[in-house]
Design a protein around this motif. Structure first.
Motif, PDB file in Angstrom:
ATOM      1  N   CYS A 191     -20.886   6.432 -32.347  1.00 15.36           N
ATOM      2  CA  CYS A 191     -20.755   5.391 -33.374  1.00 15.36           C
ATOM      3  C   CYS A 191     -20.068   4.110 -32.932  1.00 15.36           C
ATOM      4  O   CYS A 191     -19.995   3.161 -33.713  1.00 15.36           O
ATOM      5  N   ILE A 192     -19.551   4.070 -31.715  1.00 18.59           N
ATOM      6  CA  ILE A 192     -18.908   2.856 -31.209  1.00 18.59           C
ATOM      7  C   ILE A 192     -19.826   2.244 -30.143  1.00 18.59           C
ATOM      8  O   ILE A 192     -20.212   2.935 -29.190  1.00 18.59           O
ATOM      9  N   PRO A 193     -20.194   0.970 -30.282  1.00 13.34           N
ATOM     10  CA  PRO A 193     -21.238   0.383 -29.432  1.00 13.34           C
ATOM     11  C   PRO A 193     -21.088   0.588 -27.937  1.00 13.34           C
ATOM     12  O   PRO A 193     -22.073   0.803 -27.242  1.00 13.34           O
ATOM     13  N   GLU A 194     -19.869   0.532 -27.385  1.00 14.11           N
ATOM     14  CA  GLU A 194     -19.741   0.646 -25.933  1.00 14.11           C
ATOM     15  C   GLU A 194     -19.631   2.094 -25.457  1.00 14.11           C
ATOM     16  O   GLU A 194     -19.500   2.338 -24.251  1.00 14.11           O
ATOM     17  N   PHE A 195     -19.719   3.056 -26.378  1.00 14.73           N
ATOM     18  CA  PHE A 195     -19.569   4.460 -25.972  1.00 14.73           C
ATOM     19  C   PHE A 195     -20.905   5.073 -25.538  1.00 14.73           C
ATOM     20  O   PHE A 195     -21.954   4.443 -25.604  1.00 14.73           O
ATOM     21  N   GLU A 196     -20.848   6.356 -25.133  1.00 15.19           N
ATOM     22  CA  GLU A 196     -21.921   6.958 -24.337  1.00 15.19           C
ATOM     23  C   GLU A 196     -23.275   7.037 -25.036  1.00 15.19           C
ATOM     24  O   GLU A 196     -24.321   6.772 -24.438  1.00 15.19           O
ATOM     25  N   LEU A 197     -23.286   7.459 -26.278  1.00 12.51           N
ATOM     26  CA  LEU A 197     -24.557   7.695 -26.969  1.00 12.51           C
ATOM     27  C   LEU A 197     -24.586   6.963 -28.308  1.00 12.51           C
ATOM     28  O   LEU A 197     -24.916   7.552 -29.336  1.00 12.51           O
ATOM     29  N   PHE A 198     -24.230   5.703 -28.266  1.00 13.23           N
ATOM     30  CA  PHE A 198     -24.218   4.920 -29.492  1.00 13.23           C
ATOM     31  C   PHE A 198     -25.585   4.957 -30.167  1.00 13.23           C
ATOM     32  O   PHE A 198     -26.607   4.694 -29.543  1.00 13.23           O
ATOM     33  N   VAL A 199     -25.587   5.311 -31.447  1.00  9.87           N
ATOM     34  CA  VAL A 199     -26.829   5.391 -32.214  1.00  9.87           C
ATOM     35  C   VAL A 199     -27.066   4.029 -32.875  1.00  9.87           C
ATOM     36  O   VAL A 199     -26.552   3.750 -33.952  1.00  9.87           O
ATOM     37  N   GLY A 200     -27.836   3.213 -32.205  1.00 12.61           N
ATOM     38  CA  GLY A 200     -28.066   1.864 -32.704  1.00 12.61           C
ATOM     39  C   GLY A 200     -29.205   1.752 -33.685  1.00 12.61           C
ATOM     40  O   GLY A 200     -29.281   0.788 -34.448  1.00 12.61           O
ATOM     41  N   GLY A 201     -30.115   2.761 -33.685  1.00  9.21           N
ATOM     42  CA  GLY A 201     -31.314   2.621 -34.501  1.00  9.21           C
ATOM     43  C   GLY A 201     -32.096   1.400 -34.061  1.00  9.21           C
ATOM     44  O   GLY A 201     -31.823   0.808 -33.014  1.00  9.21           O
ATOM     45  N   ARG A 202     -33.066   0.996 -34.848  1.00  6.08           N
ATOM     46  CA  ARG A 202     -33.868  -0.165 -34.486  1.00  6.08           C
ATOM     47  C   ARG A 202     -33.119  -1.478 -34.684  1.00  6.08           C
ATOM     48  O   ARG A 202     -33.443  -2.489 -34.062  1.00  6.08           O
ATOM     49  N   SER A 203     -32.068  -1.464 -35.528  1.00  6.99           N
ATOM     50  CA  SER A 203     -31.297  -2.689 -35.753  1.00  6.99           C
ATOM     51  C   SER A 203     -30.378  -2.993 -34.580  1.00  6.99           C
ATOM     52  O   SER A 203     -29.934  -4.131 -34.403  1.00  6.99           O
ATOM     53  N   GLY A 204     -30.062  -1.973 -33.786  1.00  4.83           N
ATOM     54  CA  GLY A 204     -29.153  -2.150 -32.658  1.00  4.83           C
ATOM     55  C   GLY A 204     -27.700  -1.879 -32.987  1.00  4.83           C
ATOM     56  O   GLY A 204     -26.883  -1.684 -32.086  1.00  4.83           O
ATOM     57  N   ILE A 205     -27.354  -1.870 -34.280  1.00  4.84           N
ATOM     58  CA  ILE A 205     -25.959  -1.594 -34.687  1.00  4.84           C
ATOM     59  C   ILE A 205     -25.936  -0.571 -35.823  1.00  4.84           C
ATOM     60  O   ILE A 205     -25.041  -0.572 -36.666  1.00  4.84           O
ATOM     61  N   GLY A 206     -26.923   0.311 -35.832  1.00  2.00           N
ATOM     62  CA  GLY A 206     -27.114   1.243 -36.941  1.00  2.00           C
ATOM     63  C   GLY A 206     -25.883   2.030 -37.344  1.00  2.00           C
ATOM     64  O   GLY A 206     -25.485   2.036 -38.506  1.00  2.00           O
ATOM     65  N   ALA A 207     -25.247   2.718 -36.400  1.00  2.86           N
ATOM     66  CA  ALA A 207     -24.137   3.602 -36.749  1.00  2.86           C
ATOM     67  C   ALA A 207     -22.942   2.844 -37.312  1.00  2.86           C
ATOM     68  O   ALA A 207     -22.223   3.363 -38.175  1.00  2.86           O
ATOM     69  N   VAL A 208     -22.704   1.628 -36.841  1.00  2.00           N
ATOM     70  CA  VAL A 208     -21.590   0.830 -37.371  1.00  2.00           C
ATOM     71  C   VAL A 208     -21.858   0.464 -38.826  1.00  2.00           C
ATOM     72  O   VAL A 208     -20.981   0.616 -39.692  1.00  2.00           O
TER      73      VAL A 208
END
Length: 348
Positions: free
Chosen positions: A66-83
């Motif tokens: 869930c943190i952009p610079e971490f190993e498996l950030f889930v960005g989804g198609r928006s690129g910032i999905g998990a945040v």
């Protein structure tokens, strides 16, 4: 007199949406005092008195995903999905603090030598597979990828032959069950590491809820078995070895606990993997007991995103298809901005 209320509460002033994508220390003592004051101010009763018992299961809202610079950030198609998902999820928790009876975060938990990590496998050149490599049954049969002999000491008491036999059995089981091929993931959710921790904003919301409602946060650990993937918190991908002996088991205790609630709300990461697998396993248990129980499950669709690695993989369509299948089975797909009291089947 404190009662369970359908009224949405305000978000506490300390919550800062701008920090949801960051890692920071939760000031526990300060938040505990604020939570007690919040409960008194809003007349919140202890969760034990709830007439309608609601569980919020948060799947793997950890830094690693869930943190952009971490190993498996889930960005989804928006690129910032998990945040974005976690911002909405935190606000959902605060708005519904007097309604949610219990919060159950699942915690993906790994060590270095596991079947989905690079060090577990080698090719004839002695190279480990890079992250996002898919290892199929044919790859193992042909010897394209083999178990790394060097790990047999740690994983199988030196019995390399048994470990290689298991690898063939494992990929065969995945193929027979129609699962995704074995995926080599970057090292992630490492036990003892900062990536394993809950996102700070989510941890803070869970802690605040625990104090305000006198309801212990119910952490569920998954994924520590070296010999199987464990996307779902309810069961690992493979349960036995080539001889039929069990290597793992379903989380029967947690399954039954969930089904005892009047409603189960599900959010977290990733929609295409750990969320979908958990819901699928819950649905399997529901259909075996009473298909009508599916109506008590609510999926927070705007608080979860699929795995998307631009130019490599995009599981958006598979995730959406899974959610449609869950809805067709009777589960409710809802949005975090809607009031819980307006959801079909919930009476507060």
């Amino acid at each position: 007199m404190a009662t369970q209320t359908s009224t949405q509460l305000n978000v506490p002033g300390f919550f800062d949406s701008r920090r949801v994508g960051e890692v920071w220390r939760v000031p526990y003592q300060e938040r505990a005092a604020q939570a007690k004051d919040w409960a008194k101010q809003h007349g919140l009763q202890p969760a034990a008195k709830d007439k309608t018992r609601i569980c919020l299961m948060i799947i793997d809202a950890q830094n690693t995903f869930c943190i952009p610079e971490f190993e498996l950030f889930v960005g989804g198609r928006s690129g910032i999905g998990a945040v974005e998902d976690n911002d909405r999820l935190c606000q959902f928790i605060y708005h519904n603090l007097g309604i949610i009876t219990e919060i159950a975060p699942t915690m993906d938990t790994h060590t270095a030598m596991q079947i989905f990590h690079s060090v577990f496998w080698v090719n004839d050149a002695g190279e480990n597979p890079p992250p996002m490599t898919m290892i199929s049954l044919d790859d193992v049969k042909s010897g394209k990828w083999k178990v790394n002999p060097a790990i047999a000491y740690s994983i199988a008491k030196g019995n390399y032959v048994a470990l290689q036999s298991f690898a063939l059995h494992y990929t065969e089981r995945l193929s027979q069950a129609g699962k995704y091929p074995l995926t080599i993931w970057p090292y992630h959710s490492m036990l003892g590491g900062i990536g394993h921790a809950l996102v700070s904003a989510i941890e803070e919301a869970c802690f605040f809820h625990a104090i305000a409602r006198n309801s212990q946060t119910n952490f569920e650990i998954k994924g520590s078995n070296a010999l199987t993937e464990n996307y779902s918190v309810l069961r690992p991908e493979v349960l036995d070895d080539p001889t039929g002996r069990p290597i793992a088991q379903k989380n029967t205790r947690f399954i039954q606990k969930l089904l005892e609630f009047d409603a189960v709300i599900i959010a977290g990461q990733a929609k295409s993997h750990c969320v979908a697998w958990t819901i699928d396993d819950l649905l399997t248990e529901i259909q075996a007991q009473d298909p009508a129980l599916a109506k008590k499950v609510y999926l927070l669709e705007d608080c979860t995103s699929p795995v998307v690695v631009p130019g490599i993989v995009d599981f958006t369509d598979q995730a959406n298809a899974a959610f449609q299948r869950f809805a067709d089975a009777g589960m409710n797909v809802v949005q975090s901005k809607t009031t819980i009291s307006s959801w079909a089947g919930i009476t507060l």
